[in-house]
Write an enzyme that holds these catalytic residues in place. Structure first.
Site, PDB file in Angstrom:
ATOM      1  N   CYS A  86       0.662  -1.000  -0.290  1.00  0.00           N
ATOM      2  CA  CYS A  86      -0.189  -0.083  -0.021  1.00  0.00           C
ATOM      3  C   CYS A  86       0.171   1.302   0.153  1.00  0.00           C
ATOM      4  CB  CYS A  86      -0.910   0.256   0.833  1.00  0.00           C
ATOM      5  SG  CYS A  86      -2.055   1.181   1.122  1.00  0.00           S
ATOM      6  N   PRO A 135       0.733 -12.403 -22.364  1.00  0.00           N
ATOM      7  CA  PRO A 135       2.016 -12.501 -22.794  1.00  0.00           C
ATOM      8  C   PRO A 135       2.311 -12.040 -24.632  1.00  0.00           C
ATOM      9  CG  PRO A 135       0.923 -14.605 -21.337  1.00  0.00           C
ATOM     10  CD  PRO A 135      -0.008 -13.453 -21.049  1.00  0.00           C
TER      11      PRO A 135
END
Length: 322
Positions: free
Chosen positions: A135, A275
Site C-alpha cells: 500500500c 504474453p
C-alpha cells in the site's frame, strides 16, 4: 528424505552466485528459516531463506513523518527517492544531510535534514502514515490527499524497442534477494543504448521504486527508461511523474487510474497485459524495431493495441506480480 541445501549462509548465497556482505545488503535482508520440504511422496527437514521486512521511519529535521515496512537495504536511496517522489523536495540540493540509524524493534531510521522552506511546507501537508507492503497511501488524512496533482514531464526522450527484451531481463539480474527468497519486486533504470544503469529491489513495489529513483538522483541518470516488475498502479506512475521519468515499462497490465495519471503527466507507458499482446500508451510506433518516438497526442488512443514481433516477447506470462 529430500536433499538438504547448504545450511551455511555464506555457502548458500554463494551457491546462487551472490556476493555476501558488501553493498548488497543480503545478509541483513535475508533470514534463514527451518522448513519441512515436500517432494513428491517424501518430506523432510530442510532450510530456506525469507526476506526481512522491518519498519523504516523517515524523519525530517528531527520529526518523524512516515513509517514504511521495507527491506533494510539501500536505505539512503530510499530516503532520497521517497522525498523526491512525495514532493517533499524538488531535487538533491534541498537535502542537506542523510543518516541511517538504528530504530526500535529491529527497525531503522532514515534521518534527513532538508531546507527550512521544504520542512515548513511538509508540516503544513503532514500526514501520519504507516505503510504496508502493498500500500502506498495508508494513513492519508483525506481522500483528496490520496491522488495528488500530477506534474507534466518534459518531452525529450526516445527508446529503441530492440532493447526491450534486454531491459526486462535486467529485472531478474537485479533481484538477488528475490532469487534467494522469491519475495521481492524490482525496479531498473535502462540507458538509451539498452545497457543497465542500475536497479533496486524490495519486498514492497513502491519502496523498490523509491530506492531506484533515489539511486537515479544520486547518479544523475536522466536519459533512458524505467522498468518495473510490479503491476502498473497509479502510485507507480505518480512517483515516476514526480521525478521527471518520461518512459515506463511495466510487466503487468495497468489500472484505469494509472492510465489517467500517465495521460495527464505525458508519460509514455508500455504495459504488458498478456504474453502475446503488448499495449502502448503514448507511443507512435512502427513495428520493425525502430526507435519509438514519443507522441503525447497518441496518448488518447488508450485502447490501441499492437502485436509485436516474436523476438520482442520474453516469458512475460511467467512473471506474474500482484
Amino acid at each position: 528424505m529430500t536433499k538438504m541445501i547448504p545450511t551455511d549462509n555464506a555457502a548458500f548465497l554463494n551457491a546462487f552466485g551472490m556476493i555476501v556482505g558488501g553493498d548488497t545488503g543480503l545478509n541483513a535482508s535475508a533470514r534463514r528459516v527451518e522448513i519441512v520440504r515436500i517432494a513428491q511422496s517424501t518430506s523432510g527437514s530442510d532450510v530456506d531463506y525469507v526476506a526481512e521486512e522491518v519498519p523504516i521511519a523517515l524523519v525530517y529535521n528531527g520529526i518523524s513523518h512516515a513509517v514504511m515496512m521495507a527491506t533494510p537495504a539501500q536505505l539512503e536511496e530510499f530516503g532520497i527517492g521517497f522525498s523526491l517522489a512525495e514532493g517533499i523536495v524538488a531535487d538533491l540540493s534541498e537535502i542537506y544531510g542523510i543518516e541511517v540509524t538504528e530504530g526500535c524493534r529491529g527497525g531503522k531510521n532514515i534521518e534527513l535534514t532538508i531546507a527550512s522552506e521544504n520542512f515548513w511546507k511538509l508540516k503544513e501537508y503532514r500526514r501520519s502514515m504507516t505503510g504496508r507492503t502493498g500500500c502506498g497511501i495508508c494513513g492519508v488524512e483525506s481522500l483528496e490527499g490520496a491522488v495528488r496533482p500530477t506534474p507534466r514531464v518534459p518531452f525529450t526522450q526516445t527508446f529503441d524497442l530492440q532493447h526491450y527484451e534486454r531491459a526486462l531481463n535486467y529485472l531478474h539480474e537485479i533481484e538477488e534477494l528475490g532469487r534467494l527468497t522469491g519475495a521481492t519486486h524490482a525496479a531498473a533504470w535502462v540507458n538509451v543504448d539498452g545497457s543497465l544503469a542500475g536497479g533496486a529491489e524490495d519486498v514492497g513495489r513502491h519502496v523498490a521504486l523509491d530506492k531506484l529513483l533515489g539511486l537515479r538522483a544520486k547518479q544523475g541518470w536522466t536519459e533512458g527508461a524505467l522498468v518495473i516488475s510490479s503491476r502498473a498502479s497509479y502510485e507507480m506512475v505518480q512517483k515516476a511523474a514526480m521525478t521527471g521519468v518520461e518512459i515506463i515499462f511495466a510487466v503487468s497490465a495497468p489500472t484505469a487510474l494509472a492510465i489517467e495519471v500517465a495521460q495527464k503527466a505525458g508519460i509514455t507507458a508500455h504495459w504488458i497485459g498478456r504474453p502475446s499482446l503488448i499495449q502502448h500508451e503514448g507511443l507512435q510506433a512502427s513495428l520493425d524495431g525502430a526507435a519509438y518516438e514519443r507522441d503525447v497526442a497518441f496518448f488518447m488512443l488508450t485502447q490501441q493495441k499492437h502485436r509485436l514481433e516474436p523476438r520482442l516477447l520474453i516469458s512475460v506470462g511467467q512473471r506474474r506480480r500482484m
